[in-house]
Write a protein that holds these residues in place. Structure first.
Motif, PDB file in Angstrom:
ATOM      1  N   SER A   1      33.320  33.556  36.222  1.00 19.99           N
ATOM      2  CA  SER A   1      33.245  32.107  36.415  1.00 19.99           C
ATOM      3  C   SER A   1      32.221  31.714  37.471  1.00 19.99           C
ATOM      4  CB  SER A   1      34.620  31.541  36.782  1.00 19.99           C
ATOM      5  OG  SER A   1      35.082  32.069  38.015  1.00 19.99           O
ATOM      6  N   ILE A   2      31.826  32.674  38.332  1.00 19.66           N
ATOM      7  CA  ILE A   2      30.767  32.398  39.316  1.00 19.66           C
ATOM      8  C   ILE A   2      29.668  33.460  39.259  1.00 19.66           C
ATOM      9  CG2 ILE A   2      32.176  31.034  40.905  1.00 19.66           C
ATOM     10  CD1 ILE A   2      32.531  33.578  42.614  1.00 19.66           C
ATOM     11  N   GLY A   3      29.719  34.323  38.255  1.00 16.48           N
ATOM     12  CA  GLY A   3      28.701  35.357  38.118  1.00 16.48           C
ATOM     13  C   GLY A   3      28.766  36.440  39.169  1.00 16.48           C
ATOM     14  N   ALA A   4      29.943  36.609  39.787  1.00 12.24           N
ATOM     15  CA  ALA A   4      30.088  37.584  40.870  1.00 12.24           C
ATOM     16  C   ALA A   4      30.174  39.005  40.336  1.00 12.24           C
ATOM     17  CB  ALA A   4      31.335  37.268  41.688  1.00 12.24           C
ATOM     18  N   ARG A   5      29.897  39.947  41.205  1.00 12.58           N
ATOM     19  CA  ARG A   5      30.139  41.344  40.894  1.00 12.58           C
ATOM     20  C   ARG A   5      31.622  41.652  41.102  1.00 12.58           C
ATOM     21  NH1 ARG A   5      26.264  44.928  44.321  1.00 12.58           N
ATOM     22  NH2 ARG A   5      26.687  43.360  45.929  1.00 12.58           N
ATOM     23  N   THR A   6      32.094  42.723  40.471  1.00 17.46           N
ATOM     24  CA  THR A   6      33.503  43.080  40.585  1.00 17.46           C
ATOM     25  C   THR A   6      33.658  44.527  41.027  1.00 17.46           C
ATOM     26  OG1 THR A   6      33.580  43.664  38.232  1.00 17.46           O
ATOM     27  CG2 THR A   6      34.260  41.438  38.845  1.00 17.46           C
ATOM     28  N   LEU A   7      34.673  44.739  41.843  1.00 19.34           N
ATOM     29  CA  LEU A   7      35.057  46.085  42.254  1.00 19.34           C
ATOM     30  C   LEU A   7      36.532  46.239  41.917  1.00 19.34           C
ATOM     31  CD1 LEU A   7      34.456  48.772  43.640  1.00 19.34           C
ATOM     32  CD2 LEU A   7      35.009  47.688  45.822  1.00 19.34           C
ATOM     33  N   ALA A   8      36.829  47.093  40.954  1.00 19.07           N
ATOM     34  CA  ALA A   8      38.212  47.308  40.527  1.00 19.07           C
ATOM     35  C   ALA A   8      38.807  48.487  41.288  1.00 19.07           C
ATOM     36  CB  ALA A   8      38.267  47.567  39.028  1.00 19.07           C
ATOM     37  N   VAL A   9      40.041  48.319  41.739  1.00 20.80           N
ATOM     38  CA  VAL A   9      40.733  49.379  42.469  1.00 20.80           C
ATOM     39  C   VAL A   9      41.996  49.765  41.705  1.00 20.80           C
ATOM     40  CG1 VAL A   9      39.803  48.760  44.721  1.00 20.80           C
ATOM     41  CG2 VAL A   9      41.892  47.649  43.923  1.00 20.80           C
ATOM     42  N   ALA A  10      42.239  51.060  41.601  1.00 20.50           N
ATOM     43  CA  ALA A  10      43.374  51.556  40.825  1.00 20.50           C
ATOM     44  C   ALA A  10      44.599  51.749  41.711  1.00 20.50           C
ATOM     45  CB  ALA A  10      42.997  52.856  40.132  1.00 20.50           C
ATOM     46  N   THR A  11      44.878  50.755  42.545  1.00 21.15           N
ATOM     47  CA  THR A  11      46.037  50.809  43.434  1.00 21.15           C
ATOM     48  C   THR A  11      47.180  49.934  42.928  1.00 21.15           C
ATOM     49  OG1 THR A  11      44.862  49.170  44.782  1.00 21.15           O
ATOM     50  CG2 THR A  11      44.830  51.449  45.547  1.00 21.15           C
ATOM     51  N   GLY A  12      46.974  49.300  41.769  1.00 20.16           N
ATOM     52  CA  GLY A  12      48.001  48.457  41.174  1.00 20.16           C
ATOM     53  C   GLY A  12      48.565  49.086  39.912  1.00 20.16           C
ATOM     54  N   PRO A  13      48.926  48.267  38.923  1.00 20.80           N
ATOM     55  CA  PRO A  13      49.597  48.790  37.726  1.00 20.80           C
ATOM     56  C   PRO A  13      48.667  49.422  36.694  1.00 20.80           C
ATOM     57  CG  PRO A  13      49.399  46.413  37.582  1.00 20.80           C
ATOM     58  CD  PRO A  13      48.916  46.795  38.952  1.00 20.80           C
ATOM     59  N   TYR A  14      47.342  49.287  36.874  1.00 19.97           N
ATOM     60  CA  TYR A  14      46.391  49.816  35.896  1.00 19.97           C
ATOM     61  C   TYR A  14      45.709  51.069  36.434  1.00 19.97           C
ATOM     62  CZ  TYR A  14      46.922  45.405  33.389  1.00 19.97           C
ATOM     63  OH  TYR A  14      47.435  44.340  32.705  1.00 19.97           O
ATOM     64  N   THR A  15      45.490  52.034  35.552  1.00 21.98           N
ATOM     65  CA  THR A  15      44.803  53.254  35.946  1.00 21.98           C
ATOM     66  C   THR A  15      43.296  53.011  36.010  1.00 21.98           C
ATOM     67  OG1 THR A  15      44.451  54.040  33.688  1.00 21.98           O
ATOM     68  CG2 THR A  15      46.554  54.611  34.740  1.00 21.98           C
ATOM     69  N   ARG A  16      42.596  53.959  36.605  1.00 23.05           N
ATOM     70  CA  ARG A  16      41.139  53.867  36.681  1.00 23.05           C
ATOM     71  C   ARG A  16      40.522  53.801  35.289  1.00 23.05           C
ATOM     72  NH1 ARG A  16      38.202  58.039  40.601  1.00 23.05           N
ATOM     73  NH2 ARG A  16      39.675  56.957  41.969  1.00 23.05           N
ATOM     74  N   ASP A  17      41.016  54.626  34.378  1.00 28.53           N
ATOM     75  CA  ASP A  17      40.464  54.631  33.024  1.00 28.53           C
ATOM     76  C   ASP A  17      40.732  53.311  32.307  1.00 28.53           C
ATOM     77  OD1 ASP A  17      39.425  57.166  33.303  1.00 28.53           O
ATOM     78  OD2 ASP A  17      41.150  58.161  32.376  1.00 28.53           O
ATOM     79  N   GLU A  18      41.903  52.736  32.508  1.00 29.80           N
ATOM     80  CA  GLU A  18      42.208  51.443  31.889  1.00 29.80           C
ATOM     81  C   GLU A  18      41.286  50.353  32.428  1.00 29.80           C
ATOM     82  OE1 GLU A  18      46.976  51.797  30.882  1.00 29.80           O
ATOM     83  OE2 GLU A  18      46.353  51.326  32.929  1.00 29.80           O
ATOM     84  N   LEU A  19      41.046  50.353  33.721  1.00 30.41           N
ATOM     85  CA  LEU A  19      40.177  49.338  34.320  1.00 30.41           C
ATOM     86  C   LEU A  19      38.727  49.503  33.868  1.00 30.41           C
ATOM     87  CD1 LEU A  19      41.691  49.306  37.907  1.00 30.41           C
ATOM     88  CD2 LEU A  19      41.826  47.454  36.235  1.00 30.41           C
ATOM     89  N   ARG A  20      38.293  50.732  33.656  1.00 24.69           N
ATOM     90  CA  ARG A  20      36.914  50.972  33.223  1.00 24.69           C
ATOM     91  C   ARG A  20      36.602  50.286  31.894  1.00 24.69           C
ATOM     92  NH1 ARG A  20      37.106  56.813  34.843  1.00 24.69           N
ATOM     93  NH2 ARG A  20      35.898  57.001  36.768  1.00 24.69           N
ATOM     94  N   THR A  21      37.603  50.129  31.040  1.00 25.95           N
ATOM     95  CA  THR A  21      37.358  49.522  29.729  1.00 25.95           C
ATOM     96  C   THR A  21      36.984  48.048  29.843  1.00 25.95           C
ATOM     97  OG1 THR A  21      39.681  48.903  29.351  1.00 25.95           O
ATOM     98  CG2 THR A  21      39.002  51.119  28.668  1.00 25.95           C
ATOM     99  N   TYR A  22      37.217  47.440  31.012  1.00 25.81           N
ATOM    100  CA  TYR A  22      36.857  46.033  31.234  1.00 25.81           C
ATOM    101  C   TYR A  22      35.512  45.887  31.947  1.00 25.81           C
ATOM    102  CZ  TYR A  22      41.597  45.118  29.710  1.00 25.81           C
ATOM    103  OH  TYR A  22      42.755  45.055  28.964  1.00 25.81           O
ATOM    104  N   HIS A  23      34.853  47.007  32.189  1.00 25.21           N
ATOM    105  CA  HIS A  23      33.478  47.047  32.696  1.00 25.21           C
ATOM    106  C   HIS A  23      33.285  46.350  34.047  1.00 25.21           C
ATOM    107  CE1 HIS A  23      32.586  48.602  28.743  1.00 25.21           C
ATOM    108  NE2 HIS A  23      33.067  47.504  28.180  1.00 25.21           N
ATOM    109  N   PRO A  24      34.041  46.766  35.067  1.00 25.33           N
ATOM    110  CA  PRO A  24      33.728  46.271  36.416  1.00 25.33           C
ATOM    111  C   PRO A  24      32.388  46.843  36.869  1.00 25.33           C
ATOM    112  CG  PRO A  24      35.300  48.063  36.540  1.00 25.33           C
ATOM    113  CD  PRO A  24      35.120  47.761  35.074  1.00 25.33           C
ATOM    114  N   ASP A  25      31.827  46.256  37.909  1.00 23.29           N
ATOM    115  CA  ASP A  25      30.541  46.736  38.415  1.00 23.29           C
ATOM    116  C   ASP A  25      30.665  48.004  39.242  1.00 23.29           C
ATOM    117  OD1 ASP A  25      28.795  44.560  37.422  1.00 23.29           O
ATOM    118  OD2 ASP A  25      30.122  43.344  38.667  1.00 23.29           O
TER     119      ASP A  25
END
Length: 210
Positions: free
Chosen positions: A186-210
């Motif tokens: 919504s603002i063109g920001a970069r994203t950093l996903a962390v696997a400290t919540g309910p989603y695994t690293r592999d699951e988060l990768r499928t959403y293409h964080p930066d």
């Protein structure tokens, strides 16, 4: 100058279930029922959206929930303050150290983009050992029923706070859910996903964080 925007639950801290417990108490108090609350997945959603999804089967609308948000914010903050000591709230690994390092950097503004109602944010942060004052600006779950509504609010407040603009490539949103990743667009920001919540690293990768 950089703008770093954090999600709270699953990114900065583990709430140990206190948020869901306070939500149940507040929804019952303000709306007289909890509806389908037990079936709602909280991850990546705003508190406004959580209440709406809980009560929509009973006919509640976005506008009806919005009209009660001020009372709901007061109620959930009051209930959370009363019960939070009963839950094992703790910071996520490395989160305290990261926030401390970032907020002390002269070229960085640290803020929040969170689905939490504004009133419960300082309660959760303090319980996990954070200083709420380290987060200079924020956008909260009482301000938009969908998460992508929040980053533009945070960006506008950061511009006012810093008296300058921020290029999209200088904005980073950190979160632990696909909702955090998607809202950055919504603002063109970069994203950093962390696997400290309910989603695994592999699951988060499928959403293409930066």
């Amino acid at each position: 100058m950089y703008l770093i925007l954090f999600d709270i639950d699953g990114t900065l801290l583990h709430s140990g279930g206190c948020g869901r417990a306070a939500t149940r108490l507040a929804v019952q108090e303000v709306f007289g029922m909890v509806g389908q609350l037990d079936k709602v997945n909280f991850a990546g959603k705003t508190d406004w959206q959580i209440v709406l999804e809980s009560l929509q089967p009973a006919g509640a609308t976005v506008e009806q929930v919005q009209a009660a948000l001020e009372a709901y914010d007061e109620a959930i903050a009051r209930h959370l303050g009363q019960i939070i000591s009963q839950f094992p709230v703790r910071p996520c690994a490395g989160a305290l150290e990261l926030v401390t390092a970032l907020q002390s950097h002269p070229e960085t503004v640290v803020g929040l983009v969170t689905g939490n109602m504004a009133g419960i944010v300082p309660i959760k942060l303090r319980a996990a050992g954070f200083d709420p004052g380290d987060f200079k600006i924020g956008a909260f779950g009482s301000e938009g029923w969908q998460r992508p509504m929040l980053p533009p609010l945070a960006l506008e407040r950061a511009r006012t706070y810093a008296s300058r603009d921020f290029a999209p490539e200088d904005i980073v949103i950190l979160g632990d859910t696909p909702g955090d990743i998607r809202c950055a667009a919504s603002i063109g920001a970069r994203t950093l996903a962390v696997a400290t919540g309910p989603y695994t690293r592999d699951e988060l990768r499928t959403y293409h964080p930066d």
